[in-house]
Motif scaffolding. Structure first.
Motif, PDB file in Angstrom:
ATOM      1  N   CYS A   5       0.835  -1.214   0.000  1.00  0.00           N
ATOM      2  CA  CYS A   5       0.000   0.000   0.000  1.00  0.00           C
ATOM      3  C   CYS A   5       0.861   1.252   0.000  1.00  0.00           C
ATOM      4  O   CYS A   5       0.604   2.177  -0.773  1.00  0.00           O
ATOM      5  CB  CYS A   5      -0.906   0.024   1.222  1.00  0.00           C
ATOM      6  N   HIS A  31      -3.135  -3.761  -7.948  1.00  0.00           N
ATOM      7  CA  HIS A  31      -3.326  -3.472  -6.518  1.00  0.00           C
ATOM      8  C   HIS A  31      -4.618  -2.677  -6.279  1.00  0.00           C
ATOM      9  O   HIS A  31      -5.372  -2.959  -5.354  1.00  0.00           O
ATOM     10  CB  HIS A  31      -2.128  -2.698  -5.958  1.00  0.00           C
ATOM     11  N   CYS A  35      -7.729  -3.130  -3.620  1.00  0.00           N
ATOM     12  CA  CYS A  35      -7.559  -2.334  -2.399  1.00  0.00           C
ATOM     13  C   CYS A  35      -8.363  -1.044  -2.467  1.00  0.00           C
ATOM     14  O   CYS A  35      -8.018  -0.124  -3.218  1.00  0.00           O
ATOM     15  CB  CYS A  35      -6.069  -2.037  -2.177  1.00  0.00           C
ATOM     16  N   CYS A  38      -6.518   2.370  -1.321  1.00  0.00           N
ATOM     17  CA  CYS A  38      -5.618   2.979  -2.301  1.00  0.00           C
ATOM     18  C   CYS A  38      -6.399   3.550  -3.482  1.00  0.00           C
ATOM     19  O   CYS A  38      -6.024   4.591  -4.057  1.00  0.00           O
ATOM     20  CB  CYS A  38      -4.594   1.959  -2.792  1.00  0.00           C
TER      21      CYS A  38
HETATM   22 ZN   LIG Z   1      -3.410  -0.778  -0.797  1.00  0.00          ZN
END
Ligand SMILES: [Zn+2]
Length: 310
Positions: A5, A31, A35, A38
């Motif tokens: 992250c 990612h 996520c 993020c």
């Molecule tokens: Zn992340």
């Protein structure tokens, strides 16, 4: 995951500017899919600066166009008002100021059997006359003379010679009157007999006519008001036919321009002693005003369209 992250967040500013390699981009996208935290961070860096992005310049362009239209609108309206003001001032300056009768304002001379010569004194800067037969007795005729000056002539015009004119006779006795145009009686100033040897006789004061102001402007005004009323009715009836409505507006603007021009030139008066002159001034002014109104009407529609389809 925590570690990934923080790497992704460090790279997000570069990623959103397309300044990372394809491998890094693929890693970041992978990612972001998994996520949410993020992803939110990425959205935040994207949202606050859409204006800096060259693909999003449309609102700016639109604003620019609106400002241009506003500018044209202001220039056009200013031009229309300047022209209207100039024409009204000109009309006022050149409006006839009729001169009341006094001895010597016009002197008459016999011109053989051809007619008479009129000689005006220096206060007169323009004149008109009209010869007509007696409607009941065709063996005699009349000549009505009117004389005037204008503010313009009083201020700017210096004449070296007084005005004069030849009035052609009609081979019959002619009664010559002076028309003061102030609703007082016409003054019979002389009697002309083409076959008499002597000079013109002084007027026998037989006639007691008053030359009344002509009322035609009132009728034209009524016609204009009726035309405008018809266009307003058409406008209300064709509520759903936009194209017809626009044309009704365009046509209706002319009578509206005429009515405004009438009030600028003649005020709330229907009667005029100089019909041709007042009427031509109203026509001139109304045509100019109509041009301005049509322009304003078109610009108004342009703005309206812009407003609904930016
Ligand atoms: Zn992340």
């Amino acid at each position: 995951m925590k570690n990934e992250c923080s790497i992704v967040r460090d790279l997000i500013p570069l990623y959103s500017e397309d300044m990372v390699s394809a491998d890094t981009a693929a890693f970041i996208e992978e990612h972001l899919k998994g996520c949410e935290a993020c992803m939110n961070e990425y959205q935040k860096t994207k949202d606050p600066k859409p204006i800096q992005n060259s693909n999003d310049a449309a609102p700016l362009k639109n604003l620019n166009r609106k400002m241009k239209i506003k500018k044209i609108n202001i220039i056009a309206m200013t031009a229309v008002f300047v022209v209207l003001f100039a024409v009204s001032v000109f009309v006022k300056l050149s409006a006839p100021i009729y001169i009341p009768y006094s001895e010597g304002i016009v002197t008459l001379e016999k011109y053989g059997d051809k007619g008479i010569i009129l000689n005006f004194d220096e206060s007169v800067t323009d004149f008109d006359y009209r010869v007509y037969d007696d409607p009941y007795d065709s063996s005699i005729c009349y000549c009505d003379i009117e004389a005037w000056t204008t503010i313009w002539d009083r201020w700017f015009s210096k004449r070296n010679e007084n005005l004069s004119a030849v009035v052609e006779g009609r081979s019959k006795p002619m009664f010559i009157s002076y028309v003061p145009n102030d609703e007082t009686e016409n003054i019979c100033i002389a009697e002309y007999d083409p076959y008499a040897e002597d000079q013109i006789e002084a007027g026998a004061d037989t006639e007691h006519a008053i030359t009344l102001p002509r009322l035609a402007l009132g009728y034209y005004l009524i016609i204009a008001v009726s035309a405008l009323a018809i266009m307003i009715i058409v406008w209300f009836v064709t509520r759903k036919k936009k194209q017809i409505r626009i044309w009704a507006e365009r046509l209706g603007l002319y009578p509206a321009a005429y009515i405004i021009s009438h009030f600028i030139i003649s005020g709330i008066c229907w009667a005029t002693n100089s019909l041709t002159r007042d009427f031509s001034s109203i026509i001139l002014l109304s045509v100019l005003l109509y041009g301005g109104l049509l322009l304003a009407h078109n610009i108004w529609y342009l703005r309206k369209e812009n407003f609904y389809n930016p």
